[in-house]
Design a protein around this motif. Structure first.
Motif, PDB file in Angstrom:
ATOM      1  N   PRO A  38       0.804  -1.229   0.000  1.00 47.18           N
ATOM      2  CA  PRO A  38       0.000   0.000   0.000  1.00 47.18           C
ATOM      3  C   PRO A  38       0.836   1.278   0.000  1.00 47.18           C
ATOM      4  CG  PRO A  38      -0.950  -1.586   1.503  1.00 47.18           C
ATOM      5  CD  PRO A  38       0.369  -2.156   1.057  1.00 47.18           C
ATOM      6  N   SER A  39       1.990   1.254   0.655  1.00 45.94           N
ATOM      7  CA  SER A  39       2.819   2.456   0.707  1.00 45.94           C
ATOM      8  C   SER A  39       3.407   2.818  -0.650  1.00 45.94           C
ATOM      9  CB  SER A  39       3.946   2.285   1.737  1.00 45.94           C
ATOM     10  OG  SER A  39       4.838   1.258   1.342  1.00 45.94           O
ATOM     11  N   ARG A  92      -3.993  -4.811   4.844  1.00 49.10           N
ATOM     12  CA  ARG A  92      -2.657  -4.360   4.452  1.00 49.10           C
ATOM     13  C   ARG A  92      -2.546  -2.849   4.601  1.00 49.10           C
ATOM     14  NH1 ARG A  92      -0.980  -7.241  -1.099  1.00 49.10           N
ATOM     15  NH2 ARG A  92       1.065  -6.532  -0.363  1.00 49.10           N
ATOM     16  N   MET A  93      -3.631  -2.132   4.276  1.00 52.28           N
ATOM     17  CA  MET A  93      -3.624  -0.684   4.425  1.00 52.28           C
ATOM     18  C   MET A  93      -3.658  -0.278   5.899  1.00 52.28           C
ATOM     19  SD  MET A  93      -5.884   0.855   1.323  1.00 52.28           S
ATOM     20  CE  MET A  93      -5.116   2.437   1.624  1.00 52.28           C
ATOM     21  N   LEU A  94      -4.481  -0.974   6.699  1.00 53.46           N
ATOM     22  CA  LEU A  94      -4.571  -0.644   8.123  1.00 53.46           C
ATOM     23  C   LEU A  94      -3.233  -0.868   8.810  1.00 53.46           C
ATOM     24  CD1 LEU A  94      -8.052  -2.106   9.154  1.00 53.46           C
ATOM     25  CD2 LEU A  94      -7.486   0.177   8.362  1.00 53.46           C
ATOM     26  N   PHE A  95      -2.608  -2.016   8.557  1.00 55.88           N
ATOM     27  CA  PHE A  95      -1.299  -2.290   9.151  1.00 55.88           C
ATOM     28  C   PHE A  95      -0.283  -1.237   8.697  1.00 55.88           C
ATOM     29  CE2 PHE A  95      -2.505  -7.042   9.214  1.00 55.88           C
ATOM     30  CZ  PHE A  95      -3.013  -6.926  10.504  1.00 55.88           C
ATOM     31  N   GLY A  96      -0.361  -0.881   7.430  1.00 50.41           N
ATOM     32  CA  GLY A  96       0.581   0.101   6.896  1.00 50.41           C
ATOM     33  C   GLY A  96       0.432   1.466   7.546  1.00 50.41           C
ATOM     34  N   GLN A 109       1.871   1.741  11.018  1.00 49.34           N
ATOM     35  CA  GLN A 109       3.333   1.751  11.055  1.00 49.34           C
ATOM     36  C   GLN A 109       3.931   3.084  10.592  1.00 49.34           C
ATOM     37  OE1 GLN A 109       5.227  -1.916   9.416  1.00 49.34           O
ATOM     38  NE2 GLN A 109       3.151  -2.696   9.321  1.00 49.34           N
ATOM     39  N   ARG A 110       3.099   3.973  10.082  1.00 48.79           N
ATOM     40  CA  ARG A 110       3.621   5.259   9.612  1.00 48.79           C
ATOM     41  C   ARG A 110       4.071   6.114  10.787  1.00 48.79           C
ATOM     42  NH1 ARG A 110      -0.474   8.130   5.558  1.00 48.79           N
ATOM     43  NH2 ARG A 110       1.259   9.593   5.405  1.00 48.79           N
TER      44      ARG A 110
END
Length: 205
Positions: free
Chosen positions: A30-31, A108-112, A115-116
């Motif tokens: 996603p990033s 995948r977006m939520l985890f990403g 982590q930001r």
């Protein structure tokens, strides 16, 4: 979606953008999703995309809002159809798994986002979603204790964390295996273990 996206009204264009981002997140990190990639997926120019979203973060904010609205509505509907707190917990568990299986880009977006670095608005929205979700779980767990379905001394906060952690574990394993259907296969057995852990010793559940 791409050819139709060129002629959508503003609100539908924003919704189509969210859909495109969720689809892309299922296919790549996603990033690494760029506004160029989003526009290409929709068959638009970047200029057309930015007429509706001034920044990439504005797009992410809309995605997080979409996730929160859809997921909470899904679990609320599942809980409302159940006949007891324990049945509601199971319905919520399975509804959440189904939601992720249908939209594998979402976790995948939520985890990403979590982590930001820094306190970005999308990150705060993810944290708010987790908090609101946890409040729903704690309400069901408290009801289960009151009705005698769950252990009288059950640690509500720990049980809520364990519930969410069980789902996250299923999601992570399915992503690592590259098989989103694995979540559905394993969910029944995982919830059965969870249910035995929190259930009243004299309960049939």
């Amino acid at each position: 979606m791409s050819s139709h996206s060129k002629h959508l009204p503003a609100e539908e264009r924003r919704a189509a953008t969210v859909e495109a981002v969720v689809e892309l997140a299922a296919e790549q990190n996603p990033s690494d999703i760029t506004t160029t990639a989003i526009a290409q997926r929709m068959g638009l120019t970047q200029g057309a995309l930015f007429r509706h979203f001034p920044t990439k973060d504005a797009i992410l904010e809309s995605v997080m809002d979409w996730v929160a609205e859809r997921l909470l509505a899904r679990v609320d509907k599942a809980a409302a159809s159940a006949t007891s707190p324990m049945a509601a917990l199971e319905a919520v568990f399975m509804a959440h798994i189904d939601f992720v299986a249908e939209h594998p880009g979402v976790p995948r977006m939520l985890f990403g986002e979590l982590q930001r670095p820094g306190d970005t608005l999308p990150k705060k929205m993810v944290q708010a979603l987790i908090r609101r979700y946890g409040e729903r779980l704690q309400h069901l767990l408290e009801a289960g204790k009151t009705q005698g379905e769950l252990h009288a001394q059950l640690d509500i906060e720990a049980a809520s964390v364990s519930f969410i952690g069980s789902i996250q574990g299923l999601v992570m394993q399915s992503l690592l295996a590259g098989d989103v259907t694995r979540m559905r296969r394993d969910a029944v057995g995982v919830f059965a273990i969870y249910r035995r852990g929190i259930g009243h010793v004299g309960s049939a559940s």
